[in-house]
Design an enzyme around this catalytic site. Sequence first.
Site, PDB file in Angstrom:
ATOM      1  CD  GLN A  53      -2.934   1.035   2.320  1.00  0.00           C
ATOM      2  OE1 GLN A  53      -2.755   1.678   3.346  1.00  0.00           O
ATOM      3  NE2 GLN A  53      -3.966   0.233   2.147  1.00  0.00           N
ATOM      4  CB  CYS A  83      -4.560   7.129   5.562  1.00  0.00           C
ATOM      5  SG  CYS A  83      -3.739   7.314   7.157  1.00  0.00           S
ATOM      6  N   GLY A 196     -14.384  -1.535   7.207  1.00  0.00           N
ATOM      7  CA  GLY A 196     -14.871  -0.671   8.282  1.00  0.00           C
ATOM      8  C   GLY A 196     -15.853  -1.351   9.217  1.00  0.00           C
ATOM      9  N   GLY A 197     -15.464  -1.531  10.482  1.00  0.00           N
ATOM     10  CA  GLY A 197     -16.384  -1.982  11.509  1.00  0.00           C
ATOM     11  C   GLY A 197     -16.740  -3.453  11.495  1.00  0.00           C
TER      12      GLY A 197
END
Length: 309
Positions: A53, A83, A196-197
């Site tokens: 990345q 980010c 996410g989550g």
Amino acid sequence: MMDCTDRHCRYFHRLLSKNILVYSEMIVDRAIIFGDRKRFLSFNPKEHPIAVQLGGNDPKLLAEATKIAIDFGYDEVNLNVGCPSNRVNSGNFGAALMKNFDLVSECVEAMVNAAGSTPVSVKSRIGVDNQNPDELLPDFISKVRDSGCNTFIIHARKAILKGLSPKENRKIPPLNYPIVFEMQKYFPGLEIILNGGIKSLTEVKDHIENKLVGVMIGREIYENPSILINADRDIFGEDGLGANMNDVVRSMIDYCDNAISQGFNINHILKHLKGAFKGTPTSKQFKNIVFSRELSDLEKLNAIKILVN
């Protein structure tokens, strides 16, 4: 994740699943070009498949960093435009780039041209600050797709660049999974991956059944790596490695023994194992050993061997 998914962490996670795609920390393009490339890019061949990345905002530098990373053997190159850290925003990359579609498109096109047959992906948020995701996200994906990107990893939260810390940006902006599902329907030819989550393989399966290509789990895996033990069976429909956490930790002790001879700091390796026994009676004792300031490196490894035998 920065300061988390280094080569030691990835090796540990690979022992838990043979099929998952592991990602490097976000590495700034200039660090690769002008810094210690081996330090930033070297990895154990057992880590494949592995993606690197990158962070940056200059198409030429990102293209050069892409080529260098591919020469090291990475299977995918990812551009991070999601980010929200202060360090990243001050350099006008990461999530800040979502305010400049044209620049993201130029960066991706340069990376794709440098990557040859190696795929280039983009990791983003659904928007930043006052942007309207319903309007922004389709336009963003469409423009970047036209630059040669077919894979989008979308953290289903906005990033609030002014007013929230990086930690708060991981929790406070509400999750919006439906908009990510809609993007897969709107762009059926693309690979849309949800982030996410997500905290369990059950959730992963549920999201894939919504016709998403895939799911990325970051921090939850770092804190509770045992989630991965059944990933090969439950997600990929294949025989897994047959691992249990005791076996994996014993393998990591062997890895540490070898790493010592190469000059690595054992504490930098063991910290990634802190959640290995999360939710079990062994957890507290294991973490006490890992973070002990009284035990030497050798004493830590011996204590862990006794604990998992």
